[in-house]
Design an enzyme around this catalytic site. Sequence first.
Site, PDB file in Angstrom:
ATOM      1  N   HIS A 133       0.840  -1.199   0.000  1.00 38.55           N
ATOM      2  CA  HIS A 133       0.000   0.000   0.000  1.00 38.55           C
ATOM      3  C   HIS A 133       0.874   1.247   0.000  1.00 38.55           C
ATOM      4  O   HIS A 133       2.063   1.180   0.326  1.00 38.55           O
ATOM      5  CB  HIS A 133      -0.910   0.047   1.243  1.00 38.55           C
ATOM      6  CG  HIS A 133      -2.106  -0.853   1.135  1.00 38.55           C
ATOM      7  ND1 HIS A 133      -2.048  -2.183   1.509  1.00 38.55           N
ATOM      8  CD2 HIS A 133      -3.378  -0.623   0.700  1.00 38.55           C
ATOM      9  CE1 HIS A 133      -3.242  -2.734   1.288  1.00 38.55           C
ATOM     10  NE2 HIS A 133      -4.064  -1.816   0.804  1.00 38.55           N
ATOM     11  N   LYS A 151      -0.643   5.111   4.417  1.00 40.03           N
ATOM     12  CA  LYS A 151      -1.560   4.205   5.131  1.00 40.03           C
ATOM     13  C   LYS A 151      -1.128   4.083   6.586  1.00 40.03           C
ATOM     14  O   LYS A 151       0.055   3.869   6.880  1.00 40.03           O
ATOM     15  CB  LYS A 151      -1.588   2.839   4.431  1.00 40.03           C
ATOM     16  CG  LYS A 151      -2.619   1.900   5.027  1.00 40.03           C
ATOM     17  CD  LYS A 151      -2.908   0.732   4.108  1.00 40.03           C
ATOM     18  CE  LYS A 151      -3.842  -0.274   4.750  1.00 40.03           C
ATOM     19  NZ  LYS A 151      -5.181   0.274   5.058  1.00 40.03           N
TER      20      LYS A 151
HETATM   21  N1  LIG Z   1     -12.900  -0.524   3.280  1.00 40.17           N
HETATM   22  C1  LIG Z   1     -12.264  -0.161   2.172  1.00 40.17           C
HETATM   23  O1  LIG Z   1     -12.576  -0.610   1.041  1.00 40.17           O
HETATM   24  C2  LIG Z   1     -11.153   0.852   2.298  1.00 40.17           C
HETATM   25  C3  LIG Z   1     -10.467   1.298   1.151  1.00 40.17           C
HETATM   26  C4  LIG Z   1      -9.487   2.270   1.311  1.00 40.17           C
HETATM   27  C5  LIG Z   1      -9.218   2.814   2.572  1.00 40.17           C
HETATM   28  N2  LIG Z   1      -9.881   2.349   3.662  1.00 40.17           N
HETATM   29  C6  LIG Z   1      -9.686   2.860   5.014  1.00 40.17           C
HETATM   30  O2  LIG Z   1     -10.483   4.029   5.158  1.00 40.17           O
HETATM   31  C7  LIG Z   1      -9.873   4.942   6.071  1.00 40.17           C
HETATM   32  C8  LIG Z   1      -9.669   6.294   5.383  1.00 40.17           C
HETATM   33  O3  LIG Z   1      -8.818   6.136   4.266  1.00 40.17           O
HETATM   34  P1  LIG Z   1      -8.344   7.372   3.386  1.00 40.17           P
HETATM   35  O4  LIG Z   1      -7.317   6.862   2.451  1.00 40.17           O
HETATM   36  O5  LIG Z   1      -9.530   8.108   2.856  1.00 40.17           O
HETATM   37  O6  LIG Z   1      -7.620   8.253   4.517  1.00 40.17           O
HETATM   38  P2  LIG Z   1      -7.421   9.830   4.605  1.00 40.17           P
HETATM   39  O7  LIG Z   1      -7.263  10.412   3.240  1.00 40.17           O
HETATM   40  O8  LIG Z   1      -6.347  10.048   5.626  1.00 40.17           O
HETATM   41  O9  LIG Z   1      -8.824  10.342   5.174  1.00 40.17           O
HETATM   42  C9  LIG Z   1      -9.226  10.146   6.499  1.00 40.17           C
HETATM   43  C10 LIG Z   1     -10.384  11.062   6.771  1.00 40.17           C
HETATM   44  O10 LIG Z   1     -10.817  10.887   8.113  1.00 40.17           O
HETATM   45  C11 LIG Z   1     -10.766  12.138   8.795  1.00 40.17           C
HETATM   46  N3  LIG Z   1     -10.438  11.911  10.198  1.00 40.17           N
HETATM   47  C12 LIG Z   1      -9.397  11.222  10.701  1.00 40.17           C
HETATM   48  N4  LIG Z   1      -9.445  11.236  12.058  1.00 40.17           N
HETATM   49  C13 LIG Z   1     -10.540  11.942  12.389  1.00 40.17           C
HETATM   50  C14 LIG Z   1     -11.134  12.325  13.622  1.00 40.17           C
HETATM   51  N5  LIG Z   1     -10.606  11.961  14.790  1.00 40.17           N
HETATM   52  N6  LIG Z   1     -12.262  13.083  13.598  1.00 40.17           N
HETATM   53  C15 LIG Z   1     -12.829  13.450  12.413  1.00 40.17           C
HETATM   54  N7  LIG Z   1     -12.313  13.109  11.199  1.00 40.17           N
HETATM   55  C16 LIG Z   1     -11.182  12.375  11.210  1.00 40.17           C
HETATM   56  C17 LIG Z   1      -9.695  12.940   8.060  1.00 40.17           C
HETATM   57  O11 LIG Z   1      -9.830  14.319   8.301  1.00 40.17           O
HETATM   58  P3  LIG Z   1      -8.587  15.320   7.921  1.00 40.17           P
HETATM   59  O12 LIG Z   1      -8.545  15.383   6.415  1.00 40.17           O
HETATM   60  O13 LIG Z   1      -8.975  16.608   8.543  1.00 40.17           O
HETATM   61  O14 LIG Z   1      -7.359  14.703   8.547  1.00 40.17           O
HETATM   62  C18 LIG Z   1     -10.040  12.548   6.626  1.00 40.17           C
HETATM   63  O15 LIG Z   1     -11.205  13.211   6.197  1.00 40.17           O
HETATM   64  C19 LIG Z   1      -8.553   4.255   6.487  1.00 40.17           C
HETATM   65  O16 LIG Z   1      -8.765   3.533   7.668  1.00 40.17           O
HETATM   66  C20 LIG Z   1      -8.263   3.302   5.322  1.00 40.17           C
HETATM   67  O17 LIG Z   1      -7.441   2.216   5.673  1.00 40.17           O
HETATM   68  C21 LIG Z   1     -10.836   1.376   3.538  1.00 40.17           C
END
Ligand SMILES: NC(=O)c1ccc[n+]([C@@H]2O[C@H](COP(=O)([O-])OP(=O)(O)OC[C@H]3O[C@@H](n4cnc5c(N)ncnc54)[C@H](OP(=O)(O)O)[C@@H]3O)[C@@H](O)[C@H]2O)c1
Length: 263
Positions: free
Chosen positions: A156, A160
Site C-alpha cells: 500500500h 496508510k
Molecule cells: N474498506 C475499504 O474498502 C477501504 C479502502 C481504502 C481505505 N480504507 C480505510 O479508510 C480509512 C480512510 O482512508 P483514506 O485513504 O480516505 O484516509 P485519509 O485520506 O487520511 O482520510 C481520512 C479522513 O478521516 C478524517 N479523520 C481522521 N481522524 C478523524 C477524527 N478523529 N475526527 C474526524 N475526522 C477524522 C480525516 O480528516 P482530515 O482530512 O482533517 O485529517 C479525513 O477526512 C482508512 O482507515 C483506510 O485504511 C478502507
Amino acid sequence: MKIALGIIGATGRIGKLLLSSALEDPAFCIAGGVAQKNSESIGQDLGSLISRPTIGAILHPQVETALENADIGIDFSSPSLLVEILDAALHLKKPLVLGTTGYSEKEREKIKEASQEIPILYSPNFSFGIALCLETVAFLAKNLYGDAYIDIVETHHIHKKDAPSGSALALAKAIGNGKIINNPSHSPRSKEEIVIHAIRFGETIGEHVVIFEWGEERIEIKHQAHSREAFAKGALKAAKFLIQKQPGLYSVKDLFSTVLYQI
Ligand SMILES: NC(=O)c1ccc[n+]([C@@H]2O[C@H](COP(=O)([O-])OP(=O)(O)OC[C@H]3O[C@@H](n4cnc5c(N)ncnc54)[C@H](OP(=O)(O)O)[C@@H]3O)[C@@H](O)[C@H]2O)c1
C-alpha cells in the site's frame, strides 16, 4: 426517494470520491459530512471539497449533527472516531457502512454489540475483486491448508496508517484458523502459520497476493486496485443494500453473494 448520506471522513481520499460518486448516482443525495474538529473546512459546503457548486450540505465537527438529516452514515476515517460514530448512530437509529481499517479486537466487539440495535455493514475492502478473492482463497485453503506454505504479500501507499492491511487480515481469516505471523524474521516456519508481509511503497493504491506453495507447485492469487473508485462504488452499493435491512452485522459476502453465485 433518494438515500441521504452522512459522510464521515468526507475530506479524505475515499471521502471525496464517495462524494463525487454519490452525486453521479440519482439514488443518492448528501445530507452532511464530518471533518476533524480543527479542520478549516468546518462549516463549508461539501461541494467545495470537490470543486462543485453548493450542494446544500455542510461539514460538521460532530458526527451526530452530520447524521441528523441522513438516512445512513458511511465512514472512511479513523478508528479513533468509532465510539462517537456508534453513539450517534445508536442514538439516532441510523444504519452504518463502516470502511475504516485498523480496528482492535475490542473495537470490533463494540461494532458487533451496536449491530444488535442498528444494521451495520463492515468491510476492510469494498472492491468486488477482493470479495471474489476471499471466496477463492477459502476454496484453495480447504484443499491446501496444513500442506502448503501460505504467504500474503500486501503493498500500500506510504500514507496508510495501519499494517498489516485489514484486507490481508480478512484474507488470512478466510484461509482458516491459522496462526498469523507478521513480517517474520525467524525460520523454520510451520505450515499452520499464515505469514503476512506488509510493504509500504510510493502511492500504491492496494495490492494483495496470496501464495500457496507446496512440493513442486505454487498458486498465486493477485488483486490490484487501479483506482480508489472501486472502494467508493462498493461502499455506495453497501448503502443501497443496508437501507432495507434489519439490525445485524453484515459483510461484503452478503453484499456480493447474489452476484458471486451467478458467476
Ligand atoms: N474498506 C475499504 O474498502 C477501504 C479502502 C481504502 C481505505 N480504507 C480505510 O479508510 C480509512 C480512510 O482512508 P483514506 O485513504 O480516505 O484516509 P485519509 O485520506 O487520511 O482520510 C481520512 C479522513 O478521516 C478524517 N479523520 C481522521 N481522524 C478523524 C477524527 N478523529 N475526527 C474526524 N475526522 C477524522 C480525516 O480528516 P482530515 O482530512 O482533517 O485529517 C479525513 O477526512 C482508512 O482507515 C483506510 O485504511 C478502507
